[in-house]
Design a protein around this motif. Structure first.
Motif, PDB file in Angstrom:
ATOM      1  N   ALA A   1      63.400  21.085  90.279  1.00  0.00           N
ATOM      2  CA  ALA A   1      62.781  22.405  90.162  1.00  0.00           C
ATOM      3  C   ALA A   1      62.672  23.121  91.501  1.00  0.00           C
ATOM      4  N   VAL A   2      62.679  22.374  92.581  1.00  0.00           N
ATOM      5  CA  VAL A   2      62.627  22.983  93.916  1.00  0.00           C
ATOM      6  C   VAL A   2      64.036  23.208  94.459  1.00  0.00           C
ATOM      7  N   ILE A   3      64.855  22.150  94.458  1.00  0.00           N
ATOM      8  CA  ILE A   3      66.172  22.235  95.090  1.00  0.00           C
ATOM      9  C   ILE A   3      67.133  23.130  94.311  1.00  0.00           C
TER      10      ILE A   3
ATOM     11  N   VAL B   1      62.898  27.525  87.422  1.00  0.00           N
ATOM     12  CA  VAL B   1      62.027  26.434  87.863  1.00  0.00           C
ATOM     13  C   VAL B   1      61.707  25.490  86.698  1.00  0.00           C
ATOM     14  N   PRO B   2      61.182  25.975  85.562  1.00  0.00           N
ATOM     15  CA  PRO B   2      60.936  25.036  84.466  1.00  0.00           C
ATOM     16  C   PRO B   2      62.217  24.480  83.838  1.00  0.00           C
ATOM     17  N   LEU B   3      63.286  25.252  83.838  1.00  0.00           N
ATOM     18  CA  LEU B   3      64.564  24.737  83.318  1.00  0.00           C
ATOM     19  C   LEU B   3      65.030  23.545  84.146  1.00  0.00           C
ATOM     20  N   TYR B   4      65.024  23.699  85.459  1.00  0.00           N
ATOM     21  CA  TYR B   4      65.424  22.595  86.324  1.00  0.00           C
ATOM     22  C   TYR B   4      64.462  21.414  86.206  1.00  0.00           C
ATOM     23  N   PHE B   5      63.172  21.681  86.026  1.00  0.00           N
ATOM     24  CA  PHE B   5      62.212  20.602  85.846  1.00  0.00           C
ATOM     25  C   PHE B   5      62.585  19.761  84.620  1.00  0.00           C
ATOM     26  N   ALA B   6      62.847  20.430  83.494  1.00  0.00           N
ATOM     27  CA  ALA B   6      63.226  19.713  82.272  1.00  0.00           C
ATOM     28  C   ALA B   6      64.517  18.926  82.504  1.00  0.00           C
ATOM     29  N   PHE B   7      65.465  19.528  83.202  1.00  0.00           N
ATOM     30  CA  PHE B   7      66.723  18.846  83.541  1.00  0.00           C
ATOM     31  C   PHE B   7      66.433  17.558  84.307  1.00  0.00           C
TER      32      PHE B   7
END
Length: 193
Positions: free
Chosen positions: A132-134, A165-171
């Motif tokens: 979510a950060v990178i 951000v939430p999309l990458y977190f779920a990923f």
């Protein structure tokens, strides 16, 4: 515990393939537009895009195996659900790109939370937060370099979609689980007697 070469290949190809579906959805809905033809394209994406996502998939899966207590109870069925959740969330971001920010971001955050609650564990949060950060930072840099752009309706986070951000977190959460599944499903190594 480390991923073996066949697991690395499968996870890389899985991440690359899923990224092509999501990115194609972004391109055809006008969520994003590429400004480069310096690299060959695969479907709607420059070749470097699925390569980057495939590499991120492998890296996060490997990281999860080095965090405490990799689960041995996760199943392939849960893995399939996780893949569907991330691809579905990715495609949803393409469909809501022109929606007002609060409802569209809230929807993607809710989907990410449900994904983590249903499929993740505490260590998978590390993978989710790193992604979510990178992930958004890499996209922000590429947008600033003029490689691609997000539609003006969906560029509220330094030029990229705030729902990244939430999309990458779920990923990250799902990939962590896929790493656990890959390690659990491997055939035991034969020991010489």
């Amino acid at each position: 515990m480390r991923l073996h070469a066949p697991e690395v290949l499968v996870l890389f190809l899985l991440g690359a393939a899923a990224s092509l579906v999501g990115d194609h959805s972004h391109v055809v809905t006008g969520t994003t537009e590429y400004f480069t033809d310096a690299a060959p394209f695969v479907w709607s994406s420059p070749i470097w895009f699925p390569v980057m996502v495939g590499a991120a998939t492998v890296s996060l899966a490997e990281l999860r195996l080095h965090l405490p207590n990799p689960r041995t109870t996760v199943t392939s069925r849960q893995g399939l659900a996780g893949i569907a959740a991330v691809v579905g969330t990715y495609v949803t971001t393409a469909l809501v790109h022109s929606a007002p920010p609060v409802p569209s971001i809230t929807l993607i955050v809710a989907m990410a939370i449900i994904t983590w609650c249903a499929l993740g564990d505490t260590p998978s949060v590390v993978c989710g937060v790193l992604a979510a950060v990178i992930g958004p930072i890499v996209e922000i840099v590429l947008v600033k370099l003029g490689v691609f752009a997000y539609n003006a309706d969906s560029d509220g986070l330094f030029g990229v979609g705030p729902w990244l951000v939430p999309l990458y977190f779920a990923f990250g959460v799902v990939v962590a689980m896929l790493g656990e599944i890959a390690a659990k499903e491997r055939k035991p190594e034969h020991v010489a007697v």
